[in-house]
Write a protein that holds these residues in place. Structure first.
Motif, PDB file in Angstrom:
ATOM      1  N   GLY A 195      -5.449 -16.282   9.670  1.00 53.04           N
ATOM      2  CA  GLY A 195      -4.430 -17.182   9.152  1.00 53.04           C
ATOM      3  C   GLY A 195      -4.186 -17.071   7.660  1.00 53.04           C
ATOM      4  O   GLY A 195      -3.295 -17.719   7.135  1.00 53.04           O
ATOM      5  N   ALA A 196      -4.977 -16.218   6.963  1.00 51.83           N
ATOM      6  CA  ALA A 196      -4.827 -16.132   5.510  1.00 51.83           C
ATOM      7  C   ALA A 196      -3.457 -15.603   5.105  1.00 51.83           C
ATOM      8  O   ALA A 196      -2.926 -15.957   4.056  1.00 51.83           O
ATOM      9  N   GLN A 197      -2.866 -14.742   5.943  1.00 53.50           N
ATOM     10  CA  GLN A 197      -1.597 -14.125   5.587  1.00 53.50           C
ATOM     11  C   GLN A 197      -0.452 -15.135   5.503  1.00 53.50           C
ATOM     12  O   GLN A 197       0.585 -14.856   4.925  1.00 53.50           O
ATOM     13  N   GLU A 198      -0.636 -16.318   6.045  1.00 51.26           N
ATOM     14  CA  GLU A 198       0.415 -17.321   5.952  1.00 51.26           C
ATOM     15  C   GLU A 198       0.630 -17.769   4.514  1.00 51.26           C
ATOM     16  O   GLU A 198       1.727 -18.150   4.134  1.00 51.26           O
ATOM     17  N   ARG A 199      -0.436 -17.716   3.696  1.00 55.07           N
ATOM     18  CA  ARG A 199      -0.302 -18.171   2.310  1.00 55.07           C
ATOM     19  C   ARG A 199      -0.361 -17.033   1.302  1.00 55.07           C
ATOM     20  O   ARG A 199       0.160 -17.142   0.205  1.00 55.07           O
ATOM     21  N   ASP A 200      -1.009 -15.931   1.639  1.00 53.74           N
ATOM     22  CA  ASP A 200      -1.005 -14.773   0.760  1.00 53.74           C
ATOM     23  C   ASP A 200      -1.292 -13.509   1.553  1.00 53.74           C
ATOM     24  O   ASP A 200      -1.755 -13.570   2.694  1.00 53.74           O
ATOM     25  N   ALA A 201      -0.974 -12.375   0.962  1.00 50.14           N
ATOM     26  CA  ALA A 201      -1.197 -11.086   1.611  1.00 50.14           C
ATOM     27  C   ALA A 201      -1.469 -10.044   0.543  1.00 50.14           C
ATOM     28  O   ALA A 201      -0.786  -9.990  -0.484  1.00 50.14           O
ATOM     29  N   THR A 202      -2.471  -9.212   0.792  1.00 47.24           N
ATOM     30  CA  THR A 202      -2.774  -8.111  -0.112  1.00 47.24           C
ATOM     31  C   THR A 202      -2.060  -6.866   0.378  1.00 47.24           C
ATOM     32  O   THR A 202      -2.132  -6.513   1.553  1.00 47.24           O
ATOM     33  N   LEU A 203      -1.376  -6.202  -0.545  1.00 43.84           N
ATOM     34  CA  LEU A 203      -0.557  -5.048  -0.225  1.00 43.84           C
ATOM     35  C   LEU A 203      -1.024  -3.822  -1.002  1.00 43.84           C
ATOM     36  O   LEU A 203      -1.607  -3.949  -2.094  1.00 43.84           O
ATOM     37  N   ARG A 204      -0.762  -2.655  -0.447  1.00 42.63           N
ATOM     38  CA  ARG A 204      -1.040  -1.387  -1.116  1.00 42.63           C
ATOM     39  C   ARG A 204       0.289  -0.695  -1.377  1.00 42.63           C
ATOM     40  O   ARG A 204       1.091  -0.511  -0.459  1.00 42.63           O
ATOM     41  N   ASP A 205       0.549  -0.340  -2.649  1.00 43.37           N
ATOM     42  CA  ASP A 205       1.811   0.335  -2.935  1.00 43.37           C
ATOM     43  C   ASP A 205       1.719   1.814  -2.534  1.00 43.37           C
ATOM     44  O   ASP A 205       0.649   2.288  -2.131  1.00 43.37           O
ATOM     45  N   PRO A 206       2.810   2.585  -2.599  1.00 40.50           N
ATOM     46  CA  PRO A 206       2.778   3.972  -2.129  1.00 40.50           C
ATOM     47  C   PRO A 206       1.771   4.861  -2.858  1.00 40.50           C
ATOM     48  O   PRO A 206       1.372   5.902  -2.333  1.00 40.50           O
ATOM     49  N   ASP A 207       1.354   4.446  -4.062  1.00 42.32           N
ATOM     50  CA  ASP A 207       0.388   5.238  -4.818  1.00 42.32           C
ATOM     51  C   ASP A 207      -1.045   4.746  -4.630  1.00 42.32           C
ATOM     52  O   ASP A 207      -1.961   5.271  -5.235  1.00 42.32           O
ATOM     53  N   GLY A 208      -1.232   3.689  -3.812  1.00 39.28           N
ATOM     54  CA  GLY A 208      -2.580   3.195  -3.529  1.00 39.28           C
ATOM     55  C   GLY A 208      -3.023   1.990  -4.317  1.00 39.28           C
ATOM     56  O   GLY A 208      -4.106   1.454  -4.075  1.00 39.28           O
TER      57      GLY A 208
END
Length: 261
Positions: free
Chosen positions: A240-253
Motif C-alpha cells: 500500500g505504500a505506492q498510494e502515497r509515494d513511489a520510488t522511480l528509476r530514470d533511464p540512466d539508473g
C-alpha cells in the motif's frame, strides 16, 4: 554545484541547500523529467553540460552531464551548507568517510562531494545559495531521506560534520521519532535518517543512499509517465505504500521518489 545565485544568503549552516542529478545523457534526462514532473530548464554559467530545472518558473534542482570517462553511477545528491568547506572535509575524513571530489572553487562558492562511512553520497557547499529554495517549501523537494545501515551511527556522523545540534536553540533541531532521526528547520521536516539499508546488497535501491522526495499531484500518473518515458518503478517496501509515494528509476539508473504528501 551551480545554483545560479550570486547574492549572499542567511541559510543555516548544516541545512540542505541544493540537490543535483548527475546523468550520462543530459538531453535524455531533461526529456524524462519534463515528461514525469513537468520541469523546464535554464542554462547556467557552467556551460552546455549543466542546467537548472524549473517548476512553474521556480528552481528545483541542478542537472549535469557526467563525462564519459568517469565511471560513476548516475545519482541524485543532496548538498548541505557549511561555513567552511575545508573544515567540514577534514571532519569527514577524520570520521572514516571519503571526500571523493574537491573542495572545488566556483564563482559563487566552494563545494566537495563525499560519501559517508556507509557509502551514501552527499555534498557540502560553502558560499552563496539560492534565496528562493528551501526544502519543504515551494518548488524545492518535499524532504530528503537517508536509509542506511545504522541510523544512530549515521546521525552522529552528520551531526559532527555539519553541526546540527551545535547550538542550543538552533534553527536546526534533530530528534528521534519511531526509530528515525528527524531533522527540522524552523519547524519543517527537511530530512530523515532511518535504518534497514544493506551495504552489500545487489539491489542499488537497498544500499545506503540519500533519497530525494518530489511532490506531485498524482503518484499513479507520475509512475505511468515514468514508465512510458523509459523509466521504471522500484517495488514499494510495504503493502500500500505506492498510494502515497513511489520510488522511480530514470533511464540512466538514478533513483528518486515522488510523493503526494
Amino acid at each position: 554545484m551551480e545554483q545560479d545565485q550570486k547574492a549572499p544568503s542567511n541559510t543555516v549552516a548544516g541545512a540542505p541547500c541544493w540537490v543535483t542529478l548527475l546523468s550520462r545523457d543530459l538531453s535524455t534526462a531533461q526529456r524524462f523529467y519534463s515528461d514525469v514532473l513537468g520541469w523546464t530548464y535554464r542554462d547556467t554559467s557552467l556551460g552546455d553540460g549543466f542546467c537548472v530545472a524549473l517548476s512553474h518558473g521556480s528552481p528545483v534542482a541542478g542537472i549535469g552531464g557526467l563525462a564519459s570517462s568517469l565511471q560513476v553511477a548516475a545519482t541524485w545528491t543532496p548538498y548541505f551548507a557549511v561555513s567552511d568547506v575545508d573544515v567540514a572535509a577534514s571532519r569527514i575524513r577524520e570520521r572514516g568517510a571519503t571526500v571523493a571530489v574537491g573542495p572545488l572553487a566556483f564563482h559563487t562558492g566552494r563545494a566537495a562531494l563525499a560519501t559517508d562511512p556507509d557509502g551514501a553520497a552527499f555534498g557540502i557547499w560553502e558560499g552563496a545559495v539560492r534565496s528562493d529554495w528551501t526544502v519543504g517549501k515551494g518548488s524545492a523537494p518535499a524532504w530528503l531521506e537517508l536509509r542506511t545501515r545504522d541510523a544512530a551511527h549515521a546521525t552522529r556522523f552528520y551531526d559532527e560534520v555539519l553541526g546540527w545540534s551545535k547550538d542550543e536553540g538552533s534553527a536546526l533541531s534533530p530528534a528521534y521519532e519511531d526509530g528515525d532521526a528527524v531533522l527540522r528547520q524552523d519547524g519543517r521536516t527537511v530530512a530523515r535518517i532511518g535504518g534497514g539499508a544493506v551495504p552489500a546488497s545487489a539491489d542499488p535501491g537497498a544500499r545506503p543512499r540519500w533519497r530525494v522526495y518530489f511532490r506531485v499531484p498524482d503518484v499513479a500518473e507520475s509512475v505511468a509517465a515514468a514508465i512510458a518515458a523509459g523509466g521504471a518503478l522500484v517495488p514499494p517496501a510495504t503493502e500500500g505504500a505506492q498510494e502515497r509515494d513511489a520510488t522511480l528509476r530514470d533511464p540512466d539508473g538514478a533513483l528518486f521518489t515522488v510523493t503526494r504528501a
